[in-house]
Scaffold this active site. Structure first.
Site, mmCIF file in Angstrom:
data_model
loop_
_atom_site.group_PDB
_atom_site.id
_atom_site.type_symbol
_atom_site.label_atom_id
_atom_site.label_comp_id
_atom_site.label_asym_id
_atom_site.label_seq_id
_atom_site.Cartn_x
_atom_site.Cartn_y
_atom_site.Cartn_z
ATOM 1 N N GLY A 254 -7.520 -10.265 1.743
ATOM 2 C CA GLY A 254 -7.171 -9.178 2.641
ATOM 3 C C GLY A 254 -7.234 -9.505 4.109
ATOM 4 O O GLY A 254 -6.293 -10.036 4.679
ATOM 5 N N THR B 256 -5.846 2.497 -6.965
ATOM 6 C CA THR B 256 -7.158 2.398 -6.326
ATOM 7 C C THR B 256 -7.963 3.633 -6.689
ATOM 8 O O THR B 256 -7.526 4.755 -6.469
ATOM 9 C CB THR B 256 -7.004 2.280 -4.803
ATOM 10 O OG1 THR B 256 -6.296 1.075 -4.506
ATOM 11 C CG2 THR B 256 -8.363 2.244 -4.117
ATOM 12 N N LYS C 189 -8.220 -0.882 -9.347
ATOM 13 C CA LYS C 189 -8.981 -1.507 -8.266
ATOM 14 C C LYS C 189 -10.099 -0.562 -7.807
ATOM 15 O O LYS C 189 -9.861 0.619 -7.549
ATOM 16 C CB LYS C 189 -8.059 -1.828 -7.088
ATOM 17 C CG LYS C 189 -8.759 -2.425 -5.867
ATOM 18 C CD LYS C 189 -7.725 -2.799 -4.806
ATOM 19 C CE LYS C 189 -8.378 -3.346 -3.546
ATOM 20 N NZ LYS C 189 -9.004 -2.286 -2.728
ATOM 21 N N ARG D 102 -15.774 -0.707 2.823
ATOM 22 C CA ARG D 102 -15.230 0.405 3.606
ATOM 23 C C ARG D 102 -15.389 1.756 2.911
ATOM 24 O O ARG D 102 -14.940 2.774 3.425
ATOM 25 C CB ARG D 102 -13.749 0.145 3.906
ATOM 26 C CG ARG D 102 -13.556 -1.023 4.857
ATOM 27 C CD ARG D 102 -12.140 -1.568 4.848
ATOM 28 N NE ARG D 102 -11.152 -0.728 5.484
ATOM 29 C CZ ARG D 102 -10.894 -0.687 6.795
ATOM 30 N NH1 ARG D 102 -11.635 -1.405 7.626
ATOM 31 N NH2 ARG D 102 -9.943 0.078 7.295
ATOM 32 N N ASP E 101 -12.137 -8.817 -5.434
ATOM 33 C CA ASP E 101 -11.696 -8.398 -4.104
ATOM 34 C C ASP E 101 -12.935 -8.151 -3.252
ATOM 35 O O ASP E 101 -13.983 -7.787 -3.785
ATOM 36 C CB ASP E 101 -10.877 -7.111 -4.227
ATOM 37 C CG ASP E 101 -10.578 -6.470 -2.883
ATOM 38 O OD1 ASP E 101 -9.728 -6.990 -2.149
ATOM 39 O OD2 ASP E 101 -11.219 -5.447 -2.559
ATOM 40 N N HIS F 77 -13.968 -2.202 -1.860
ATOM 41 C CA HIS F 77 -13.031 -1.823 -0.810
ATOM 42 C C HIS F 77 -13.365 -2.541 0.513
ATOM 43 O O HIS F 77 -13.209 -1.980 1.595
ATOM 44 C CB HIS F 77 -13.025 -0.305 -0.599
ATOM 45 C CG HIS F 77 -11.678 0.249 -0.250
ATOM 46 N ND1 HIS F 77 -10.853 0.829 -1.182
ATOM 47 C CD2 HIS F 77 -11.004 0.314 0.916
ATOM 48 C CE1 HIS F 77 -9.738 1.243 -0.589
ATOM 49 N NE2 HIS F 77 -9.804 0.934 0.685
ATOM 50 N N GLY G 225 -14.407 -9.730 0.695
ATOM 51 C CA GLY G 225 -15.162 -10.830 1.265
ATOM 52 C C GLY G 225 -14.550 -12.202 1.095
ATOM 53 O O GLY G 225 -15.085 -13.180 1.624
ATOM 54 N N GLN H 30 0.603 -0.565 -4.810
ATOM 55 C CA GLN H 30 -0.719 0.063 -4.878
ATOM 56 C C GLN H 30 -0.586 1.567 -4.697
ATOM 57 O O GLN H 30 0.036 2.036 -3.745
ATOM 58 C CB GLN H 30 -1.644 -0.517 -3.812
ATOM 59 C CG GLN H 30 -3.020 0.131 -3.753
ATOM 60 C CD GLN H 30 -3.094 1.276 -2.743
ATOM 61 O OE1 GLN H 30 -2.258 1.382 -1.850
ATOM 62 N NE2 GLN H 30 -4.092 2.131 -2.891
ATOM 63 N N ARG I 54 -12.635 -15.402 1.770
ATOM 64 C CA ARG I 54 -12.249 -15.977 3.062
ATOM 65 C C ARG I 54 -11.646 -17.371 2.959
ATOM 66 O O ARG I 54 -11.333 -17.966 3.988
ATOM 67 C CB ARG I 54 -13.469 -16.034 3.997
ATOM 68 C CG ARG I 54 -14.044 -14.672 4.396
ATOM 69 C CD ARG I 54 -13.084 -13.909 5.292
ATOM 70 N NE ARG I 54 -13.609 -12.622 5.705
ATOM 71 C CZ ARG I 54 -13.357 -11.466 5.089
ATOM 72 N NH1 ARG I 54 -12.592 -11.456 4.004
ATOM 73 N NH2 ARG I 54 -13.864 -10.340 5.541
ATOM 74 N N SER J 143 0.819 -1.210 0.000
ATOM 75 C CA SER J 143 0.000 0.000 0.000
ATOM 76 C C SER J 143 0.852 1.260 0.000
ATOM 77 O O SER J 143 1.939 1.301 0.592
ATOM 78 C CB SER J 143 -0.904 -0.002 1.239
ATOM 79 O OG SER J 143 -1.570 1.243 1.390
ATOM 80 N N TYR K 248 -2.445 5.247 -4.188
ATOM 81 C CA TYR K 248 -3.543 6.178 -3.964
ATOM 82 C C TYR K 248 -3.194 7.475 -4.675
ATOM 83 O O TYR K 248 -2.043 7.928 -4.644
ATOM 84 C CB TYR K 248 -3.735 6.447 -2.469
ATOM 85 C CG TYR K 248 -4.508 5.379 -1.730
ATOM 86 C CD1 TYR K 248 -5.809 5.056 -2.090
ATOM 87 C CD2 TYR K 248 -3.943 4.717 -0.645
ATOM 88 C CE1 TYR K 248 -6.521 4.099 -1.406
ATOM 89 C CE2 TYR K 248 -4.650 3.747 0.054
ATOM 90 C CZ TYR K 248 -5.940 3.445 -0.327
ATOM 91 O OH TYR K 248 -6.648 2.493 0.341
#
Length: 373
Positions: free
Chosen positions: A323, A168, A245, A272, A300, A269, A302, A140, A304, A119, A142
């Site tokens: 994540g 992103t 993304k 979020r 991306d 995200h 959820g 990544q 698991r 990140s 921003y």
């Protein structure tokens, strides 16, 4: 808060049996406000919950008598063979979870043969993380108000050996994350935005009642009016494979492909950003159809476990980003915890392919699915 459909926490003190088991272990060792920062979503967390619920509604129709035997679990992402069709999602400030932070998670990903996405808001510098991993390093980005700083980050990521760039695009401002607001969450002094010039993250450390210091910091730092022309500038400036993304609408996916991106990441995200946005997996088939093979599509939000990787590929994705479960594993056991989690994921993924009658990930993409069944 627990995702609907998550496997219940272990009833014994034995080792984790799946990725979901790490959540309880992490919560036991993290301060409540840090747990909330990692676990929480925006608003009423409707979208956060929807991610898991929607994945649970995707049923995969297994094939039988295929003679597949033991499957090959590796797959190509962005033209490079990976150990699984999985990459580590970009996640900020990993030293909140463990003193080694990004160094531990990147090293574990590299040892497992998976791409690690660093990140912009890493608590360890690009150069240090690049030296800590033997695997592919994706960076990544921003989009920042300071275009010169954006260019500097691109140059540093390239010089450090990054093999892909992920921008992103769904954070013009940070989503209103009520847990952080109620906790007046701020970064502790030992956690900094290591890739930014010294002093650029002062707001992130300023605790104020009723205010998320993280939101105040990103509000001052991020450019709120990112546009397609900015993406065109970025595409022209780097020869690295480019992932975008934060795509949910198929129209944006088509425009991204026309701009020359190599992959689209269907993502909300992790619930979020815009609360009330659809679950990422619900939009995956539309985006896959719209892209029509002109770029890779990754899922991306959820994810698991290995069964979710199977669901994503059966719906047309090339792979997934993983994540929160890896942050739980980092908190619970540092690099060793993440290595255990990734080994469990590989076992789950192998089982999912075997039980669905697939010899490899390519066959998984030819499986049928039933939604709601």
């Amino acid at each position: 808060m627990t995702d609907p459909g998550d496997i219940p926490p272990p009833s014994t003190a034995g080792p984790p049996a799946c990725l979901a088991d790490f959540a309880a272990l992490a919560r036991a060792v993290l301060a409540p406000d840090i747990w909330d920062f990692v676990d929480g979503g925006s608003g009423a967390e409707i979208t956060r919950a929807a991610n898991r619920a929607a994945l649970n509604r995707v049923a995969v129709l297994p094939r039988v008598l295929t003679g597949a035997g033991s499957p090959r679990i590796g797959a190509s992402l962005l033209g490079r063979e990976q150990a699984m069709p999985v990459a580590v999602a970009p996640m900020a400030y990993q030293k909140l979870l463990h003193p080694d932070g990004e160094l531990a998670l990147a090293a574990a990903a590299g040892a497992a043969g998976l791409p690690y996405t660093l990140s912009t808001l890493s608590s360890v510098s690009i150069e240090e993380v690049a030296a800590a991993t033997d695997g592919p390093l994706w960076f990544q980005l921003y989009w920042l108000r300071d275009r010169g700083l954006v260019a500097d980050l691109l140059d540093r990521a390239t010089a450090a050996g990054s093999t892909a760039l992920m921008v992103t695009v769904d954070v013009p401002v940070l989503g209103r994350r009520l847990r952080d607001v109620r906790n007046a969450f701020a970064l502790p002094a030992h956690v900094t935005a290591a890739n930014l010039p010294r002093g650029r993250d002062e707001l992130a450390h300023a605790g104020t009642p009723g205010v998320s210091a993280i939101a105040a910091h990103t509000g001052a730092l991020f450019a709120p009016a990112l546009s397609w022309s900015d993406l065109e500038w970025l595409r022209a400036r780097t020869e690295l494979p480019l992932l975008v993304k934060g795509i949910l609408d198929r129209r944006d996916a088509v425009r991204a492909v026309q701009t020359g991106v190599d992959a689209v990441v269907v993502s909300n995200h992790g619930g979020r950003q815009l609360d009330g946005a659809p679950a990422s997996v619900s939009m995956l088939p539309e985006v896959v159809a719209a892209v029509d093979g002109r770029a890779e599509v990754l899922l991306d939000s959820g994810v698991r476990g290995g069964g979710d990787v199977l669901r994503a590929l059966a719906l047309g994705a090339a792979g997934v980003l993983l994540g929160r479960p890896l942050l739980w594993a980092l908190a619970a056991g540092g690099r060793g915890g993440v290595e255990t989690a990734l080994a469990l994921l590989a076992a789950e993924w192998r089982d999912a392919l075997t039980l669905s009658g697939c010899a490899d990930p390519a066959e998984a993409r030819r499986l049928r699915t039933v939604t709601g069944g």
